[in-house]
Write a protein that holds these residues in place. Structure first.
Motif, PDB file in Angstrom:
ATOM      1  N   GLY A 215      77.036 132.676  31.889  1.00  0.00           N
ATOM      2  CA  GLY A 215      77.389 131.246  31.616  1.00  0.00           C
ATOM      3  C   GLY A 215      76.751 131.017  30.084  1.00  0.00           C
ATOM      4  N   PHE A 216      75.658 131.063  30.057  1.00  0.00           N
ATOM      5  CA  PHE A 216      74.749 130.854  28.865  1.00  0.00           C
ATOM      6  C   PHE A 216      75.488 131.622  27.634  1.00  0.00           C
ATOM      7  CE2 PHE A 216      71.325 132.436  25.822  1.00  0.00           C
ATOM      8  CZ  PHE A 216      70.977 130.981  25.531  1.00  0.00           C
ATOM      9  N   LEU A 217      75.686 132.877  27.908  1.00  0.00           N
ATOM     10  CA  LEU A 217      76.527 133.541  26.653  1.00  0.00           C
ATOM     11  C   LEU A 217      77.847 133.192  26.361  1.00  0.00           C
ATOM     12  CD1 LEU A 217      75.126 137.114  27.729  1.00  0.00           C
ATOM     13  CD2 LEU A 217      74.183 135.547  25.890  1.00  0.00           C
ATOM     14  N   ARG A 218      78.548 133.095  27.327  1.00  0.00           N
ATOM     15  CA  ARG A 218      79.935 132.574  27.286  1.00  0.00           C
ATOM     16  C   ARG A 218      79.989 131.032  26.494  1.00  0.00           C
ATOM     17  NH1 ARG A 218      81.758 134.779  33.237  1.00  0.00           N
ATOM     18  NH2 ARG A 218      82.570 136.767  32.454  1.00  0.00           N
ATOM     19  N   GLU A 219      79.034 130.064  26.898  1.00  0.00           N
ATOM     20  CA  GLU A 219      79.130 128.894  26.232  1.00  0.00           C
ATOM     21  C   GLU A 219      78.687 129.060  24.877  1.00  0.00           C
ATOM     22  OE1 GLU A 219      79.483 124.712  26.290  1.00  0.00           O
ATOM     23  OE2 GLU A 219      80.400 126.418  27.608  1.00  0.00           O
ATOM     24  N   ILE A 220      77.741 130.032  24.454  1.00  0.00           N
ATOM     25  CA  ILE A 220      77.510 130.016  23.121  1.00  0.00           C
ATOM     26  C   ILE A 220      78.728 130.489  22.083  1.00  0.00           C
ATOM     27  CG2 ILE A 220      76.344 131.545  21.365  1.00  0.00           C
ATOM     28  CD1 ILE A 220      73.928 131.578  23.228  1.00  0.00           C
ATOM     29  N   GLU A 221      79.461 131.436  22.991  1.00  0.00           N
ATOM     30  CA  GLU A 221      80.720 131.788  22.300  1.00  0.00           C
ATOM     31  C   GLU A 221      81.861 130.831  22.088  1.00  0.00           C
ATOM     32  OE1 GLU A 221      83.206 135.990  22.317  1.00  0.00           O
ATOM     33  OE2 GLU A 221      82.641 135.129  24.180  1.00  0.00           O
ATOM     34  N   LEU A 232      73.870 135.970  18.997  1.00  0.00           N
ATOM     35  CA  LEU A 232      74.436 136.748  19.982  1.00  0.00           C
ATOM     36  C   LEU A 232      74.161 138.253  19.744  1.00  0.00           C
ATOM     37  CD1 LEU A 232      77.821 135.174  20.601  1.00  0.00           C
ATOM     38  CD2 LEU A 232      76.198 135.241  22.353  1.00  0.00           C
ATOM     39  N   LYS A 233      74.230 138.567  18.482  1.00  0.00           N
ATOM     40  CA  LYS A 233      73.661 140.029  18.269  1.00  0.00           C
ATOM     41  C   LYS A 233      72.426 140.260  18.358  1.00  0.00           C
ATOM     42  CE  LYS A 233      74.206 143.500  14.659  1.00  0.00           C
ATOM     43  NZ  LYS A 233      74.894 143.486  13.290  1.00  0.00           N
ATOM     44  N   ASN A 234      71.563 139.548  17.717  1.00  0.00           N
ATOM     45  CA  ASN A 234      70.008 139.838  17.286  1.00  0.00           C
ATOM     46  C   ASN A 234      69.188 139.220  18.416  1.00  0.00           C
ATOM     47  OD1 ASN A 234      69.902 140.998  14.431  1.00  0.00           O
ATOM     48  ND2 ASN A 234      71.573 139.287  14.274  1.00  0.00           N
ATOM     49  N   PHE A 235      69.335 138.309  19.122  1.00  0.00           N
ATOM     50  CA  PHE A 235      68.452 137.462  20.140  1.00  0.00           C
ATOM     51  C   PHE A 235      69.055 137.903  21.477  1.00  0.00           C
ATOM     52  CE2 PHE A 235      67.732 134.994  16.477  1.00  0.00           C
ATOM     53  CZ  PHE A 235      66.404 135.130  16.367  1.00  0.00           C
ATOM     54  N   HIS A 236      70.347 138.367  21.717  1.00  0.00           N
ATOM     55  CA  HIS A 236      70.895 138.622  23.061  1.00  0.00           C
ATOM     56  C   HIS A 236      71.586 140.068  23.030  1.00  0.00           C
ATOM     57  CE1 HIS A 236      69.421 135.091  24.567  1.00  0.00           C
ATOM     58  NE2 HIS A 236      69.873 134.166  23.422  1.00  0.00           N
ATOM     59  N   GLY A 237      71.381 141.093  22.101  1.00  0.00           N
ATOM     60  CA  GLY A 237      72.131 142.407  22.158  1.00  0.00           C
ATOM     61  C   GLY A 237      73.626 142.146  22.323  1.00  0.00           C
ATOM     62  N   ASN A 238      74.239 141.188  21.810  1.00  0.00           N
ATOM     63  CA  ASN A 238      75.629 141.465  22.145  1.00  0.00           C
ATOM     64  C   ASN A 238      76.082 141.362  23.743  1.00  0.00           C
ATOM     65  OD1 ASN A 238      76.848 140.504  19.333  1.00  0.00           O
ATOM     66  ND2 ASN A 238      76.833 142.419  18.873  1.00  0.00           N
ATOM     67  N   GLN A 239      75.341 140.971  24.328  1.00  0.00           N
ATOM     68  CA  GLN A 239      75.699 141.395  25.976  1.00  0.00           C
ATOM     69  C   GLN A 239      76.847 140.628  26.401  1.00  0.00           C
ATOM     70  OE1 GLN A 239      72.049 140.757  28.746  1.00  0.00           O
ATOM     71  NE2 GLN A 239      71.222 139.881  26.804  1.00  0.00           N
ATOM     72  N   HIS A 240      77.462 139.614  25.696  1.00  0.00           N
ATOM     73  CA  HIS A 240      78.648 138.959  25.933  1.00  0.00           C
ATOM     74  C   HIS A 240      79.683 139.702  25.786  1.00  0.00           C
ATOM     75  CE1 HIS A 240      78.387 138.984  21.794  1.00  0.00           C
ATOM     76  NE2 HIS A 240      79.720 138.421  21.468  1.00  0.00           N
ATOM     77  N   LEU A 241      79.613 140.926  25.068  1.00  0.00           N
ATOM     78  CA  LEU A 241      80.732 141.773  25.050  1.00  0.00           C
ATOM     79  C   LEU A 241      80.994 142.496  26.161  1.00  0.00           C
ATOM     80  CD1 LEU A 241      80.142 142.814  21.438  1.00  0.00           C
ATOM     81  CD2 LEU A 241      81.733 141.109  22.011  1.00  0.00           C
ATOM     82  N   HIS A 242      80.088 142.859  27.045  1.00  0.00           N
ATOM     83  CA  HIS A 242      80.300 143.478  28.192  1.00  0.00           C
ATOM     84  C   HIS A 242      80.400 142.634  29.500  1.00  0.00           C
ATOM     85  CE1 HIS A 242      79.153 146.541  25.415  1.00  0.00           C
ATOM     86  NE2 HIS A 242      78.079 145.968  25.068  1.00  0.00           N
ATOM     87  N   LEU A 243      80.664 141.366  29.349  1.00  0.00           N
ATOM     88  CA  LEU A 243      80.608 140.610  30.624  1.00  0.00           C
ATOM     89  C   LEU A 243      81.999 140.695  31.441  1.00  0.00           C
ATOM     90  CD1 LEU A 243      79.057 137.283  29.486  1.00  0.00           C
ATOM     91  CD2 LEU A 243      78.036 138.908  30.642  1.00  0.00           C
TER      92      LEU A 243
END
Length: 243
Positions: A215-221, A232-243
């Motif tokens: 939910g946190f990553l999707r809300e950023i997007e 998303l890329k540098n601090f969370h490793g683009n994890q949202h791309l794999h949700l």
């Protein structure tokens, strides 16, 4: 039995990670929590993080560089450049609930405490004599750290800012950074526990608490706040791309 304290740092607007860690701390025999700054920015959940932290009864704070920047903006000190970091901080400041401003403004940059006979220093990062943060050293060593603190009687230096774990021990003192609680390339929230025994023995434990960050990553997007793609890329490793 001695005393056990929890060290949390660099939450960076991630309330789900913070909730998971606070729940884990409740299951530990912890006498006090020390929050070492950068509670805000990078993540967007500033007010949720503030609500969780300021509702704790057994917590002490030091100020981070991101809180310092947000307070400058709140006080009208705004950089006129188009720098994306400045734009990001302005967005965070504009979405900060004003009721938290006074509490943030009262937080010091350093705390010294004596715990079970040991002297501990809590800072977000190492400071010049004029109370300004030193530049980030991405390759710290025992020798470099000792040079900073050689004229002090501190036994344990607790700090954050650099988002990776540090655990240095010299003949004079211990240096502990548990890593960023709210920024990581996996859904794990780190924090540290320092236990000081009756005989002065010191035990440091680093914990990683799993949490649901979807939910946190999707809300950023969805929000697309300034610098969100970099975050998303540098601090969370683009994890949202794999949700």
């Amino acid at each position: 039995m001695g005393e056990r304290v929890a060290i949390i740092t660099d939450i960076h607007g991630n309330s789900e990670a913070l909730k998971a860690v606070l729940d884990d701390i409740e299951r530990e025999n912890i006498s006090h929590i020390y929050c070492l700054g950068d509670m805000v920015a990078i993540g967007h959940e500033t007010n949720k993080v503030m609500e969780l932290l300021f509702s704790q009864e057994n917590i002490s704070f030091v100020l981070g560089n991101h809180e310092e920047s947000i307070l400058k903006i709140v006080n009208g000190v705004i950089n006129d450049s188009d720098d994306i970091v400045q734009q990001h901080h302005e967005w965070i400041a504009n979405n900060l609930d004003p009721k938290y401003i006074e509490s943030l403004a009262m937080i010091p940059k350093r705390l010294e405490r004596e715990i079970a006979g040991k002297k501990l220093l809590f800072v977000h990062y190492h400071l010049f004599e004029n109370n300004r943060f030193l530049p980030l050293d991405t390759e710290p060593t025992e020798q470099k750290l000792e040079k900073i603190y050689e004229n002090t009687d501190i036994d344990i230096v607790c700090f954050g800012h650099h988002h990776t774990i540090h655990h240095f021990k010299t003949a004079n003192r211990l240096y502990v950074n548990p890593g960023s609680l709210g920024c990581g390339h996996s859904p794990l929230a780190p924090y540290g526990i320092i236990e000081i025994g009756r005989e002065g023995q010191i035990n440091v434990q680093f914990k990683e608490v799993p949490y649901d960050n979807t939910g946190f990553l999707r809300e950023i997007e969805r929000l697309k706040f300034p610098a969100y793609e970099f975050v998303l890329k540098n601090f969370h490793g683009n994890q949202h791309l794999h949700l």
